[in-house]
Design a protein around this motif. Structure first.
Motif, PDB file in Angstrom:
ATOM      1  N   LEU A 174      29.499  -0.471   2.293  1.00 41.01           N
ATOM      2  CA  LEU A 174      28.802  -1.477   1.568  1.00 41.01           C
ATOM      3  C   LEU A 174      27.568  -1.441   1.253  1.00 41.01           C
ATOM      4  CD1 LEU A 174      29.441  -4.520   0.571  1.00 41.01           C
ATOM      5  CD2 LEU A 174      28.450  -5.268   2.623  1.00 41.01           C
ATOM      6  N   PHE A 175      26.619  -0.670   2.138  1.00 47.42           N
ATOM      7  CA  PHE A 175      25.035  -0.364   1.718  1.00 47.42           C
ATOM      8  C   PHE A 175      24.828   0.893   1.424  1.00 47.42           C
ATOM      9  CE2 PHE A 175      24.928  -4.229   4.378  1.00 47.42           C
ATOM     10  CZ  PHE A 175      24.418  -4.886   3.558  1.00 47.42           C
ATOM     11  N   GLY A 176      26.171   1.791   0.938  1.00 52.37           N
ATOM     12  CA  GLY A 176      26.008   3.167   0.622  1.00 52.37           C
ATOM     13  C   GLY A 176      25.420   4.064   1.716  1.00 52.37           C
ATOM     14  N   GLN A 177      25.936   3.876   2.862  1.00 47.29           N
ATOM     15  CA  GLN A 177      25.611   4.711   3.934  1.00 47.29           C
ATOM     16  C   GLN A 177      26.887   5.331   4.490  1.00 47.29           C
ATOM     17  OE1 GLN A 177      22.121   5.265   5.124  1.00 47.29           O
ATOM     18  NE2 GLN A 177      21.756   3.831   3.200  1.00 47.29           N
ATOM     19  N   ALA A 178      26.355   6.281   5.670  1.00 46.78           N
ATOM     20  CA  ALA A 178      27.614   7.004   6.389  1.00 46.78           C
ATOM     21  C   ALA A 178      27.507   6.568   7.678  1.00 46.78           C
ATOM     22  CB  ALA A 178      27.733   8.387   6.046  1.00 46.78           C
ATOM     23  N   LEU A 179      28.674   6.371   8.414  1.00 48.85           N
ATOM     24  CA  LEU A 179      28.813   5.934   9.792  1.00 48.85           C
ATOM     25  C   LEU A 179      28.636   7.389  10.385  1.00 48.85           C
ATOM     26  CD1 LEU A 179      28.729   3.738  11.776  1.00 48.85           C
ATOM     27  CD2 LEU A 179      31.202   3.787  11.870  1.00 48.85           C
ATOM     28  N   GLY A 180      27.529   7.334  11.483  1.00 45.79           N
ATOM     29  CA  GLY A 180      27.427   8.496  12.406  1.00 45.79           C
ATOM     30  C   GLY A 180      28.221   8.377  13.554  1.00 45.79           C
ATOM     31  N   LYS A 181      27.989   9.121  14.851  1.00 41.30           N
ATOM     32  CA  LYS A 181      28.515   9.171  15.812  1.00 41.30           C
ATOM     33  C   LYS A 181      28.050   7.955  16.575  1.00 41.30           C
ATOM     34  CE  LYS A 181      24.833  11.960  18.059  1.00 41.30           C
ATOM     35  NZ  LYS A 181      24.562  13.037  18.713  1.00 41.30           N
ATOM     36  N   PRO A 182      28.788   7.436  17.790  1.00 41.35           N
ATOM     37  CA  PRO A 182      28.330   6.368  18.428  1.00 41.35           C
ATOM     38  C   PRO A 182      27.404   6.751  19.575  1.00 41.35           C
ATOM     39  CG  PRO A 182      30.650   7.247  19.331  1.00 41.35           C
ATOM     40  CD  PRO A 182      30.282   7.784  18.235  1.00 41.35           C
TER      41      PRO A 182
END
Length: 132
Positions: free
Chosen positions: A67-75
């Motif tokens: 939604l915010f144009g980001q990528a999810l990284g590792k926990p």
């Protein structure tokens, strides 16, 4: 004589009961089943619920990042905050006081439920803009 059989598969129990009734007719009496959960089964349920909660948290975090144009990284941190369990009968069969209940009511009363709330912190990466 009396024979007591413990089944871990409801379908197999029904098949065996039907076979005994079919082959032995009125010479056999089949008592209503008594349902309970072993400690191992409850432990497995707890683990499955926690893993599912972590998976749900990961998916929600991915959606927010998109939604915010980001990528999810590792926990970075995953913590189980609260686990709740209700229903079900553990360790011992239900008492005979429930013999007047229908099979569906017995199953419903013996069904175990669990929920788990987790806290998770994920790394967030900015999406790279690649120019062609």
């Amino acid at each position: 004589s009396q024979v007591c059989i413990i089944f871990s598969d409801f379908g197999k129990m029904q098949n065996v009961c039907n076979l005994l009734t079919e082959k032995l007719g009125t010479s056999v009496t089949i008592s209503p089943p008594h349902f309970y959960h072993t400690p191992e089964a409850i432990d497995t349920l707890r683990r499955q619920v926690c893993v599912t909660a972590v998976g749900n948290t990961h998916r929600k975090a991915q959606e927010v990042c998109r939604l915010f144009g980001q990528a999810l990284g590792k926990p970075l941190l995953i913590k189980e905050e609260e686990t709740k369990e209700w229903g079900g009968h553990m360790d011992s069969p239900l008492s005979y006081s429930g013999d007047s209940q229908t099979l569906q009511e017995r199953i419903q009363n013996a069904t175990a439920y669990a929920s788990c709330r987790v806290f998770a912190v994920f790394e967030i990466k900015g999406k790279e803009n690649k120019l062609l």
